[in-house]
Write a protein that holds these residues in place. Structure first.
Motif, PDB file in Angstrom:
ATOM      1  N   UNK A  59       0.907  -1.187  -0.304  1.00 48.66           N
ATOM      2  CA  UNK A  59       0.131  -0.211   0.028  1.00 48.66           C
ATOM      3  C   UNK A  59       0.861   1.302  -0.044  1.00 48.66           C
ATOM      4  N   UNK A  60       0.182   2.359  -0.292  1.00 48.50           N
ATOM      5  CA  UNK A  60       1.049   3.661  -0.292  1.00 48.50           C
ATOM      6  C   UNK A  60       0.789   4.515   0.931  1.00 48.50           C
ATOM      7  N   UNK A  61      -0.187   4.082   1.914  1.00 50.87           N
ATOM      8  CA  UNK A  61      -0.278   4.886   2.864  1.00 50.87           C
ATOM      9  C   UNK A  61      -0.953   4.054   4.056  1.00 50.87           C
ATOM     10  N   UNK A  62      -0.474   4.338   5.391  1.00 47.07           N
ATOM     11  CA  UNK A  62      -1.105   3.751   6.439  1.00 47.07           C
ATOM     12  C   UNK A  62      -1.737   4.861   7.426  1.00 47.07           C
ATOM     13  N   UNK A  63      -2.791   4.253   8.020  1.00 50.29           N
ATOM     14  CA  UNK A  63      -3.393   5.247   9.060  1.00 50.29           C
ATOM     15  C   UNK A  63      -2.847   5.103  10.407  1.00 50.29           C
ATOM     16  N   UNK A  64      -2.511   6.082  10.972  1.00 54.19           N
ATOM     17  CA  UNK A  64      -1.907   5.969  12.300  1.00 54.19           C
ATOM     18  C   UNK A  64      -2.930   6.238  13.255  1.00 54.19           C
ATOM     19  N   UNK A  65      -2.904   5.192  14.141  1.00 56.04           N
ATOM     20  CA  UNK A  65      -3.950   5.164  15.201  1.00 56.04           C
ATOM     21  C   UNK A  65      -3.446   4.215  16.284  1.00 56.04           C
ATOM     22  N   UNK A  66      -3.265   4.888  17.479  1.00 61.77           N
ATOM     23  CA  UNK A  66      -2.933   4.123  18.666  1.00 61.77           C
ATOM     24  C   UNK A  66      -4.120   3.077  18.970  1.00 61.77           C
ATOM     25  N   UNK A  67      -5.387   3.312  18.728  1.00 65.22           N
ATOM     26  CA  UNK A  67      -6.389   2.492  19.197  1.00 65.22           C
ATOM     27  C   UNK A  67      -7.048   1.554  18.073  1.00 65.22           C
ATOM     28  N   UNK A  68      -6.610   1.865  16.735  1.00 67.78           N
ATOM     29  CA  UNK A  68      -7.154   1.266  15.284  1.00 67.78           C
ATOM     30  C   UNK A  68      -8.531   1.548  15.194  1.00 67.78           C
ATOM     31  N   UNK A  69      -9.086   2.548  15.902  1.00 69.84           N
ATOM     32  CA  UNK A  69     -10.448   3.096  15.489  1.00 69.84           C
ATOM     33  C   UNK A  69     -10.449   4.602  15.301  1.00 69.84           C
ATOM     34  N   UNK A  70      -9.645   5.368  15.839  1.00 72.69           N
ATOM     35  CA  UNK A  70      -9.611   6.810  15.818  1.00 72.69           C
ATOM     36  C   UNK A  70      -8.368   7.241  14.841  1.00 72.69           C
ATOM     37  N   UNK A  71      -8.292   8.147  14.412  1.00 72.86           N
ATOM     38  CA  UNK A  71      -7.129   8.495  13.174  1.00 72.86           C
ATOM     39  C   UNK A  71      -6.585   9.688  13.976  1.00 72.86           C
ATOM     40  N   UNK A  72      -5.396   8.966  13.965  1.00 74.48           N
ATOM     41  CA  UNK A  72      -4.004  10.209  14.876  1.00 74.48           C
ATOM     42  C   UNK A  72      -3.355  11.025  13.598  1.00 74.48           C
ATOM     43  N   UNK A  73      -3.470  10.341  12.465  1.00 73.96           N
ATOM     44  CA  UNK A  73      -2.566  10.957  11.281  1.00 73.96           C
ATOM     45  C   UNK A  73      -2.663   9.517  10.137  1.00 73.96           C
ATOM     46  N   UNK A  74      -1.919  10.393   9.243  1.00 72.11           N
ATOM     47  CA  UNK A  74      -1.726   9.185   8.060  1.00 72.11           C
ATOM     48  C   UNK A  74      -0.180   9.544   7.712  1.00 72.11           C
ATOM     49  N   UNK A  75       0.438   8.468   7.031  1.00 75.21           N
ATOM     50  CA  UNK A  75       1.676   8.149   6.551  1.00 75.21           C
ATOM     51  C   UNK A  75       1.745   7.447   5.323  1.00 75.21           C
ATOM     52  N   UNK A  76       2.228   8.395   4.534  1.00 73.01           N
ATOM     53  CA  UNK A  76       2.251   7.988   3.093  1.00 73.01           C
ATOM     54  C   UNK A  76       3.831   7.652   2.588  1.00 73.01           C
ATOM     55  N   UNK A  77       4.002   7.259   1.356  1.00 74.52           N
ATOM     56  CA  UNK A  77       5.200   7.079   0.777  1.00 74.52           C
ATOM     57  C   UNK A  77       5.908   8.547   0.796  1.00 74.52           C
ATOM     58  N   UNK A  78       5.155   9.565   0.341  1.00 73.76           N
ATOM     59  CA  UNK A  78       5.303  10.908   0.226  1.00 73.76           C
ATOM     60  C   UNK A  78       5.980  11.613   1.451  1.00 73.76           C
ATOM     61  N   UNK A  79       5.414  11.145   2.589  1.00 75.57           N
ATOM     62  CA  UNK A  79       5.902  11.795   3.570  1.00 75.57           C
ATOM     63  C   UNK A  79       7.132  11.222   4.131  1.00 75.57           C
ATOM     64  N   UNK A  80       7.463   9.992   3.968  1.00 75.37           N
ATOM     65  CA  UNK A  80       8.848   9.385   3.940  1.00 75.37           C
ATOM     66  C   UNK A  80       9.791   9.975   3.215  1.00 75.37           C
ATOM     67  N   UNK A  81       9.730  10.155   1.918  1.00 71.87           N
ATOM     68  CA  UNK A  81      10.639  10.693   1.162  1.00 71.87           C
ATOM     69  C   UNK A  81      10.854  12.113   1.428  1.00 71.87           C
ATOM     70  N   UNK A  82       9.836  12.825   1.884  1.00 71.95           N
ATOM     71  CA  UNK A  82       9.792  14.231   2.263  1.00 71.95           C
ATOM     72  C   UNK A  82      10.995  14.232   3.414  1.00 71.95           C
ATOM     73  N   UNK A  83      10.663  13.323   4.615  1.00 70.68           N
ATOM     74  CA  UNK A  83      11.404  13.295   5.551  1.00 70.68           C
ATOM     75  C   UNK A  83      12.924  12.993   5.200  1.00 70.68           C
TER      76      UNK A  83
END
Length: 143
Positions: free
Chosen positions: A35-59
């Protein structure tokens, strides 16, 4: 055509990861799940953020290879735009085009129930166009 129809075809599986995971582990999870993105969630139900390939490349471009040892919380997009099951394909295309992103989490209330990608939308749109073309051919053949 709406998001509920897309999710009924593809399912509601969403790959998540916790915000304290390293970027290297997140990159491996992207590869593993294909996949190209993963949802960041510490409880798997609420969305804390999203991390994409583009975020990693930018970092990596901004901070070098050391960014791979940082946590997801440091590189994720925090202000995540979401959609609902009632959102239409046209709505999604407009959101993704104007926001310049390729993945949209689907929420019901505040709960994460799925994710749609630009690939899902293109697949659905192609199927719709092919169906319409077949209907026109059938109509012409019977006229």
């Amino acid at each position: 055509m709406n998001v509920a129809a897309i999710l009924s075809d593809k399912g509601g599986d969403v790959f998540t990861l916790k915000s304290d995971v390293s970027i290297m582990d997140a990159a491996n999870a992207l590869r593993e799940h294909k996949v190209g993105a993963l949802i960041v969630s510490d409880d798997t139900k609420t969305i804390d953020g999203i991390l994409s390939e583009r975020d990693i490349v930018r970092g990596v471009a901004e901070r070098g290879a050391a960014s791979l040892q940082e946590t997801v919380a440091n590189l994720m997009t925090r202000d995540v735009i979401t959609c609902s099951e009632e959102s239409t394909v046209s709505d999604l295309m407009e959101l993704m085009t104007s926001g310049r992103f390729r993945h949209l989490p689907v929420v019901r209330g505040n709960d994460l129930i799925g994710i749609v990608s630009i690939g899902d939308i293109v697949k659905r749109r192609i199927a719709d166009v092919e169906r319409e073309a077949e209907e026109i051919r059938s109509y012409i053949a019977t006229a």
